[in-house]
Structure formats: C-alpha cells, structure tokens
Motif scaffolding. Structure first.
Motif, PDB file in Angstrom:
ATOM      1  N   ARG A   7       0.846  -1.182   0.000  1.00 20.40           N
ATOM      2  CA  ARG A   7       0.000   0.000   0.000  1.00 20.40           C
ATOM      3  C   ARG A   7       0.892   1.247   0.000  1.00 20.40           C
ATOM      4  NH1 ARG A   7      -4.732  -1.731   4.257  1.00 20.40           N
ATOM      5  NH2 ARG A   7      -6.096  -2.645   2.685  1.00 20.40           N
ATOM      6  N   PRO A   8       0.352   2.387  -0.425  1.00 23.45           N
ATOM      7  CA  PRO A   8       1.166   3.605  -0.486  1.00 23.45           C
ATOM      8  C   PRO A   8       1.577   4.122   0.892  1.00 23.45           C
ATOM      9  CG  PRO A   8      -1.099   4.041  -1.203  1.00 23.45           C
ATOM     10  CD  PRO A   8      -0.996   2.572  -0.961  1.00 23.45           C
ATOM     11  N   VAL A   9       2.840   4.546   0.976  1.00 24.58           N
ATOM     12  CA  VAL A   9       3.398   5.121   2.202  1.00 24.58           C
ATOM     13  C   VAL A   9       3.945   6.505   1.858  1.00 24.58           C
ATOM     14  CG1 VAL A   9       5.167   4.910   3.998  1.00 24.58           C
ATOM     15  CG2 VAL A   9       4.013   2.854   3.130  1.00 24.58           C
ATOM     16  N   ILE A  10       3.609   7.473   2.697  1.00 24.09           N
ATOM     17  CA  ILE A  10       4.074   8.847   2.512  1.00 24.09           C
ATOM     18  C   ILE A  10       4.815   9.261   3.778  1.00 24.09           C
ATOM     19  CG2 ILE A  10       3.363  11.242   2.137  1.00 24.09           C
ATOM     20  CD1 ILE A  10       0.730   9.891   0.896  1.00 24.09           C
ATOM     21  N   HIS A  11       6.050   9.688   3.594  1.00 23.94           N
ATOM     22  CA  HIS A  11       6.877  10.168   4.708  1.00 23.94           C
ATOM     23  C   HIS A  11       6.919  11.691   4.620  1.00 23.94           C
ATOM     24  CE1 HIS A  11       8.633   6.126   5.540  1.00 23.94           C
ATOM     25  NE2 HIS A  11       8.391   5.960   4.250  1.00 23.94           N
ATOM     26  N   VAL A  12       6.480  12.360   5.685  1.00 22.33           N
ATOM     27  CA  VAL A  12       6.485  13.817   5.719  1.00 22.33           C
ATOM     28  C   VAL A  12       7.636  14.265   6.612  1.00 22.33           C
ATOM     29  CG1 VAL A  12       5.170  15.883   6.311  1.00 22.33           C
ATOM     30  CG2 VAL A  12       3.989  13.855   5.396  1.00 22.33           C
ATOM     31  N   ARG A  13       8.382  15.251   6.096  1.00 20.40           N
ATOM     32  CA  ARG A  13       9.533  15.761   6.855  1.00 20.40           C
ATOM     33  C   ARG A  13       9.422  17.275   6.967  1.00 20.40           C
ATOM     34  NH1 ARG A  13      15.317  14.065   4.923  1.00 20.40           N
ATOM     35  NH2 ARG A  13      14.402  14.525   2.916  1.00 20.40           N
ATOM     36  N   HIS A  14       9.619  17.772   8.199  1.00 17.78           N
ATOM     37  CA  HIS A  14       9.596  19.224   8.410  1.00 17.78           C
ATOM     38  C   HIS A  14      10.981  19.797   8.120  1.00 17.78           C
ATOM     39  CE1 HIS A  14       7.871  22.947   9.825  1.00 17.78           C
ATOM     40  NE2 HIS A  14       9.034  23.177  10.406  1.00 17.78           N
ATOM     41  N   ILE A  15      11.006  20.798   7.260  1.00 20.38           N
ATOM     42  CA  ILE A  15      12.228  21.526   6.951  1.00 20.38           C
ATOM     43  C   ILE A  15      12.015  22.953   7.461  1.00 20.38           C
ATOM     44  CG2 ILE A  15      13.787  22.326   5.127  1.00 20.38           C
ATOM     45  CD1 ILE A  15      13.691  19.263   5.375  1.00 20.38           C
ATOM     46  N   SER A  16      12.729  23.309   8.509  1.00 24.25           N
ATOM     47  CA  SER A  16      12.515  24.602   9.150  1.00 24.25           C
ATOM     48  C   SER A  16      13.097  25.746   8.340  1.00 24.25           C
ATOM     49  CB  SER A  16      13.138  24.592  10.548  1.00 24.25           C
ATOM     50  OG  SER A  16      12.911  25.845  11.174  1.00 24.25           O
ATOM     51  N   ARG A  17      12.484  26.909   8.513  1.00 24.80           N
ATOM     52  CA  ARG A  17      13.005  28.150   7.918  1.00 24.80           C
ATOM     53  C   ARG A  17      13.780  28.955   8.962  1.00 24.80           C
ATOM     54  NH1 ARG A  17       7.659  30.128   4.601  1.00 24.80           N
ATOM     55  NH2 ARG A  17       6.547  28.368   5.441  1.00 24.80           N
ATOM     56  N   SER A  18      13.923  28.389  10.189  1.00 23.37           N
ATOM     57  CA  SER A  18      14.644  29.058  11.278  1.00 23.37           C
ATOM     58  C   SER A  18      16.025  28.430  11.437  1.00 23.37           C
ATOM     59  CB  SER A  18      13.875  28.915  12.594  1.00 23.37           C
ATOM     60  OG  SER A  18      12.575  29.430  12.445  1.00 23.37           O
ATOM     61  N   PRO A  19      17.088  29.186  11.210  1.00 17.87           N
ATOM     62  CA  PRO A  19      18.447  28.626  11.275  1.00 17.87           C
ATOM     63  C   PRO A  19      18.803  27.927  12.577  1.00 17.87           C
ATOM     64  CG  PRO A  19      18.494  30.813  10.306  1.00 17.87           C
ATOM     65  CD  PRO A  19      17.091  30.588  10.796  1.00 17.87           C
ATOM     66  N   GLY A  20      18.213  28.298  13.706  1.00 16.73           N
ATOM     67  CA  GLY A  20      18.531  27.666  14.982  1.00 16.73           C
ATOM     68  C   GLY A  20      17.778  26.374  15.246  1.00 16.73           C
ATOM     69  N   SER A  21      16.884  26.003  14.365  1.00 18.56           N
ATOM     70  CA  SER A  21      16.043  24.827  14.574  1.00 18.56           C
ATOM     71  C   SER A  21      16.796  23.526  14.347  1.00 18.56           C
ATOM     72  CB  SER A  21      14.844  24.878  13.617  1.00 18.56           C
ATOM     73  OG  SER A  21      14.131  23.670  13.638  1.00 18.56           O
ATOM     74  N   VAL A  22      16.410  22.475  15.102  1.00 23.95           N
ATOM     75  CA  VAL A  22      16.985  21.142  14.865  1.00 23.95           C
ATOM     76  C   VAL A  22      16.518  20.590  13.521  1.00 23.95           C
ATOM     77  CG1 VAL A  22      17.277  20.542  17.299  1.00 23.95           C
ATOM     78  CG2 VAL A  22      15.133  19.974  16.138  1.00 23.95           C
ATOM     79  N   PHE A  23      15.508  21.235  12.909  1.00 26.34           N
ATOM     80  CA  PHE A  23      14.990  20.793  11.614  1.00 26.34           C
ATOM     81  C   PHE A  23      15.498  21.665  10.460  1.00 26.34           C
ATOM     82  CE2 PHE A  23      11.753  19.675  14.835  1.00 26.34           C
ATOM     83  CZ  PHE A  23      11.968  18.312  14.808  1.00 26.34           C
ATOM     84  N   TRP A  24      16.542  22.468  10.727  1.00 25.33           N
ATOM     85  CA  TRP A  24      17.177  23.268   9.675  1.00 25.33           C
ATOM     86  C   TRP A  24      17.892  22.303   8.720  1.00 25.33           C
ATOM     87  CZ3 TRP A  24      16.974  27.999   7.800  1.00 25.33           C
ATOM     88  CH2 TRP A  24      18.029  28.476   7.013  1.00 25.33           C
ATOM     89  N   PRO A  25      17.782  22.523   7.413  1.00 26.32           N
ATOM     90  CA  PRO A  25      18.420  21.608   6.446  1.00 26.32           C
ATOM     91  C   PRO A  25      19.898  21.368   6.754  1.00 26.32           C
ATOM     92  CG  PRO A  25      17.070  23.230   5.311  1.00 26.32           C
ATOM     93  CD  PRO A  25      17.092  23.629   6.759  1.00 26.32           C
TER      94      PRO A  25
END
Length: 186
Positions: A48-66
């Motif tokens: 079945r289809p699986v979708i992985h969503v990833r948060h890419i932050s726009r804040s340089p101090g974030s742990v989710f910064w690219p």
C-alpha cells in the motif's frame, strides 16, 4: 471499524531525529515509534502507499534546519526508494507541498495518519485532510506530543494535550482508532 480501502495511504508525519531533542520536554506514548513501525511493516507487506512527511525549518537555529542531523528521518522509519517523501515548512503537510494533487492523481481517498506532534503537525494535517474531503483515520497510540504550558502559565501534561487534540479531530475531521484496530481491518 470497517476494512480499509485497498489503496489507503499511511502518512507518517515528522518522525525525524530532532524529535528526540530533550529540549522538547516530557512526552506521552513512549511506544509510538513501535506502533508506527508495525503499521509501516503492514503497509509495506500489503504494498500500500506510504508517505513520509519531513519538516524543513526556515529558522536557522532549529533542529529541523536543512543539513542538521535532527532533520533526518529516524533510522527505523527511513523511506524506501519508491515511497513518497513530502517536505513541508509549516505544520500542515497539505500546505504548498503538492500532497493533495499526488493523492488525487492516484485516486487515494483514505489516509491513516501517524507521527508527531499530535497537537501541531498531526492536527494541522488531519484538519486539512478532513476539510479537503479525505477519509482520515488517526492512530491514537502511533502519535505523541509533549507537555505544554498554556498562555496563563499552566503546565498541561502531554497525555492531556494529546487526548484533547484527538477529541477535537474526532469531532469533524477524522476517526480515531488504536493501531491494533487498524491492523485488524488492514
């Protein structure tokens, strides 16, 4: 719960390494990752289809910064090459990502949503999915959140934040089940 559609998509939201950052505080559902793995394994087995969503932050101090390790998917939940990956910059996985179009192009109308944070990205995505007419199911024990202080300074335990968020979603946007119920109707 009736059986799921044969092409029901599993949507895994923000299961990134940064979610383990101690700065986020105390969380609920310590077995959520295991529940997500159970669902992921079942979806992969059934093709079945699986979708992985990833948060890419726009804040340089974030742990989710690219480029930061926190931005990477957790090891046990890495997408396979053929699984769809959605990158988002706001909590809602439908906002400016093409997800709605991707689902419509494949005639997918039913979504099983899991991940984090229950009252943030999960809730925002579920609300949009319900408003867009998708049949949305949330696996309550395959999501988690963190303790939260409200605007008056009161600290709310993660369990309460989680329960209220799911109750809000169950009113108009989604049906809420346990992982075992979803797997039994897979």
């Amino acid at each position: 719960m009736e059986p799921l559609a044969t092409n029901a998509a599993l949507v895994i939201i923000d299961m990134q390494k940064g979610m383990a950052d101690p700065a986020l505080g105390r969380r609920n559902n310590p077995d959520a990752e295991l529940r997500i793995q159970q669902l992921l394994n079942a979806w992969r087995h059934a093709q079945r289809p699986v979708i992985h969503v990833r948060h890419i932050s726009r804040s340089p101090g974030s742990v989710f910064w690219p480029g930061q390790p926190g931005c990477e998917f957790q090891g046990a939940l890495q997408p396979l090459a053929h699984e769809h990956v959605v990158e988002k910059n706001v909590p809602d996985a439908f906002s400016a990502t093409g997800l709605e179009r991707w689902l419509h192009m494949r005639s997918i109308r039913q979504l099983v949503i899991v991940g984090v944070i229950t009252n943030n990205s999960v809730e925002a995505t579920v609300r949009s999915g319900g408003n867009l007419g998708f049949d949305v199911i949330v696996a309550a024990d395959a999501c988690f959140t963190f303790d939260q202080t409200d605007l008056s300074g009161r600290l709310w335990p993660a369990e309460d934040v989680h329960a209220l968020s799911l109750s809000n979603l169950a009113m108009d946007y989604a049906r809420v089940f346990q992982t075992s119920e979803i797997l039994a109707n897979h």
